[in-house]
Scaffold this motif. Structure first.
Motif, PDB file in Angstrom:
ATOM      1  N   GLY A  29       0.808  -1.210   0.000  1.00  0.00           N
ATOM      2  CA  GLY A  29       0.000   0.000   0.000  1.00  0.00           C
ATOM      3  C   GLY A  29       0.843   1.262   0.000  1.00  0.00           C
ATOM      4  N   ALA A  78      -3.049  -4.338   1.160  1.00  0.00           N
ATOM      5  CA  ALA A  78      -2.260  -3.101   1.196  1.00  0.00           C
ATOM      6  C   ALA A  78      -1.334  -3.056   2.400  1.00  0.00           C
ATOM      7  CB  ALA A  78      -3.188  -1.889   1.200  1.00  0.00           C
ATOM      8  N   ALA A 120      -8.392  -6.092  -0.943  1.00  0.00           N
ATOM      9  CA  ALA A 120      -7.378  -5.075  -1.214  1.00  0.00           C
ATOM     10  C   ALA A 120      -6.965  -4.308   0.041  1.00  0.00           C
ATOM     11  CB  ALA A 120      -7.882  -4.109  -2.283  1.00  0.00           C
ATOM     12  N   ALA A 121      -7.910  -4.049   0.946  1.00  0.00           N
ATOM     13  CA  ALA A 121      -7.573  -3.296   2.157  1.00  0.00           C
ATOM     14  C   ALA A 121      -6.562  -4.036   3.012  1.00  0.00           C
ATOM     15  CB  ALA A 121      -8.849  -3.006   2.957  1.00  0.00           C
ATOM     16  N   VAL A 137      -6.585   1.477  -1.848  1.00  0.00           N
ATOM     17  CA  VAL A 137      -7.451   0.292  -1.862  1.00  0.00           C
ATOM     18  C   VAL A 137      -8.202   0.208  -3.183  1.00  0.00           C
ATOM     19  CG1 VAL A 137      -9.455  -0.808  -0.786  1.00  0.00           C
ATOM     20  CG2 VAL A 137      -7.667   0.213   0.647  1.00  0.00           C
TER      21      VAL A 137
END
Length: 552
Positions: free
Chosen positions: A119, A157, A153-154, A142
């Motif tokens: 991320g 990251a 994705a969160a 995200v």
């Protein structure tokens, strides 16, 4: 799903005219690229193909202004949307990179910072180009990762590159390359290190993203099947020059230049293999001839205990197969399928948890002392990477002679003669004897590795991805060499690969592995013409160029 293209506009997005690139060396300038002309329309995908050293990656890096310090565009013009890039100051190029031109490099592990979270690396790109603020950057990171097809994705990251698979790392690079919605994306061998199913997933995702945004794509690849499937136009480079370019199907169906013809002929795609029925005529004839098995594997299992976890990990589960004498059995499957673990057990590098392995009727698990020494002389490996499998401090002569010296085979004069004969067998000149691995190409190094494997006159050779690191022309040469040596010496091969196109060209029988288990095993022809398991059909459908009906 191909990377879709759109009709060429009156004004190309990218124009390269008469570009030449030189590299300064101690011996004088090296002309890496000479007289390159190409253009890409808005929304169009163009592929540059060629072997290593052809100048395709140098061309791409010159366009984006990322040549090494000793490299320079010495002639020509590069314009992007009418703006001249040759001679542009570095601050101006930094604004163009990311915002106007995105890059997806080849090796996801070396192109991601190993000590920085995924991320954070995406955020750096967004912040550097003013596409996010400190307040909303986390949300946009995200969104960017999710758009590249990364699940959760969160959470992803917050992870580091080493916690990602190869396919996930490549998705992260795609996310970074497309984060700024560039007008042009340069994808330099973006999937060459990935399994075919992961490769297809990545390319499909890249295709959807670039189509949605109207981004043009310059795809650098050595895979002609992939180029034909994913691009409307193909540019063929050889020794720094463009030797042919045109519509992708036209280039593959009716290549005009001798070099392009050799590339198409050597391409280890299923479409190209379809043109070589003699490979299967040999299999069919052999199938009716009774042969004894040099190797028999029954219910082979390998279980690893994972620290901190209650459940053990089964790398190989109850696998059974046989290798007929003088034949090639291939084990195929994605990374993590258990194929290399199976090979390592057969080589007696690791011990099985359960099951039996017999070599020439003898139980391998119980071998000790002289019997084990004899076994190791009869079974030899050829490894994937010709760069790391050869000691860089040894001459070629010493490398090939090493097994002979270790097992005290013959006198020093006889060993020297044997080394010279082995060089002849693998079609290398005698002048190579005094050279070191660093002075050889990848294909030459793999020939040395094959010569070393042959030194002790083995009966079985375990080939673990022996051509995956090589270009298509060199792949073809090595596969031909392996077939010729098998015919001459009656060798048996266990061929480990994730590339089914290569497997079709060399194998008599194929075993398909998934998640440690054997899901299908049959003759090569049966696997490729009548696959029974859904996973096998998925693997076959993922091969680039599989559906192309290419005629040379």
């Amino acid at each position: 799903m191909p990377l879709e293209t759109r009709p060429a506009a009156a004004t190309p997005l990218l124009q390269v005219r008469d570009m030449a690139v030189d590299f300064r060396t101690l011996e004088g300038p090296v002309h890496a690229v000479e007289g390159v002309d190409l253009e890409i329309a808005p929304g169009e995908t163009v592929a540059i193909v060629g072997e290593s050293g052809s100048g395709k990656s140098t061309t791409a890096m010159a366009i984006i202004g990322l040549l090494p310090g000793n490299g320079k565009i010495v002639r020509g013009s590069v314009t992007l949307d009418g703006q001249e890039l040759v001679g542009a100051a570095e601050p101006a190029m930094r604004k163009i990179r990311g915002r106007m031109i995105g890059l997806v490099p080849q090796d996801p592990m070396s192109n991601l910072n190993p000590v920085s979270k995924i991320g954070t690396q995406v955020a750096e790109t967004l912040l550097a180009h003013g596409l996010a603020t400190r307040k909303d950057v986390d949300r946009k990171v995200v969104e960017t990762l999710a758009a590249a097809g990364l699940p959760d994705a969160a959470e992803r990251a917050k992870q580091y590159p080493h916690e990602f698979s190869g396919g996930m790392r490549q998705r992260a690079l795609i996310a970074i390359g497309l984060a700024c919605n560039p007008r042009l994306l340069i994808a330099d061998e973006p999937t060459s290190a990935l399994d075919v199913t992961v490769q297809k997933t990545i390319l499909d995702q890249l295709g959807r993203m670039t189509t949605d945004t109207g981004t043009s794509v310059l795809l650098i690849t050595h895979d002609l099947g992939l180029a034909a499937e994913r691009a409307a136009r193909v540019i063929v480079m050889h020794r720094g020059r463009i030797v042919e370019q045109g519509p992708a199907r036209q280039i593959l169906e009716d290549p005009q230049h001798a070099y392009t013809q050799s590339l198409v002929k050597a391409a280890p795609s299923v479409a190209a293999a379809r043109l070589r029925p003699e490979a299967f005529e040999k299999v069919d004839a052999a199938a009716s001839t009774p042969t004894d098995n040099i190797v028999e594997v029954e219910n082979l299992t390998k279980i690893y205990k994972i620290r901190g976890k209650k459940e053990d990990f089964a790398a190989v589960k109850d696998v059974s197969f046989a290798i007929p004498r003088g034949k090639t059995v291939a084990i195929v499957g994605e990374s993590g399928s258990g194929k290399t673990t199976t090979a390592r057990m057969l080589l007696k590098v690791i011990e099985p948890t359960e099951g039996a392995m017999r070599f020439e009727g003898q139980d391998v698990a119980g071998l000790k002392g002289k019997a084990l020494r004899d076994f190791r002389q009869k079974v030899q490996p050829i490894f994937q990477d010709p760069y790391s499998s050869l000691n860089p401090m040894f001459t070629i002569e010493r490398l090939i002679a090493e097994p002979l010296d270790f097992y005290s085979r013959g006198s020093s004069k006889e060993r020297a003669a044997r080394v010279r004969k082995l060089l002849d067998d693998v079609a290398l000149p005698q002048t190579m004897l005094r050279r070191y691995p660093a002075e050889l190409s990848g294909g030459q190094r793999q020939r040395v590795a094959i010569a070393r494997a042959l030194a002790l006159n083995p009966d079985l050779i375990v080939c673990d991805e022996p051509v995956s690191a090589l270009d298509v022309l060199v792949q073809d040469q090595i596969l031909t060499l392996l077939r010729d040596l098998q015919s001459e010496y009656g060798l048996s091969y266990l061929f480990i690969s994730h590339d089914l196109a290569v497997v079709r060209l060399i194998s008599d029988y194929v075993c398909v592995m998934k998640d440690g288990a054997l899901v299908e095993a049959a003759t090569s022809e049966e696997i490729f013409t009548n696959p029974r398991d859904p996973y096998t059909r998925k693997l076959l459908a993922s091969i680039p160029g599989n559906e192309l009906d290419i005629a040379v």
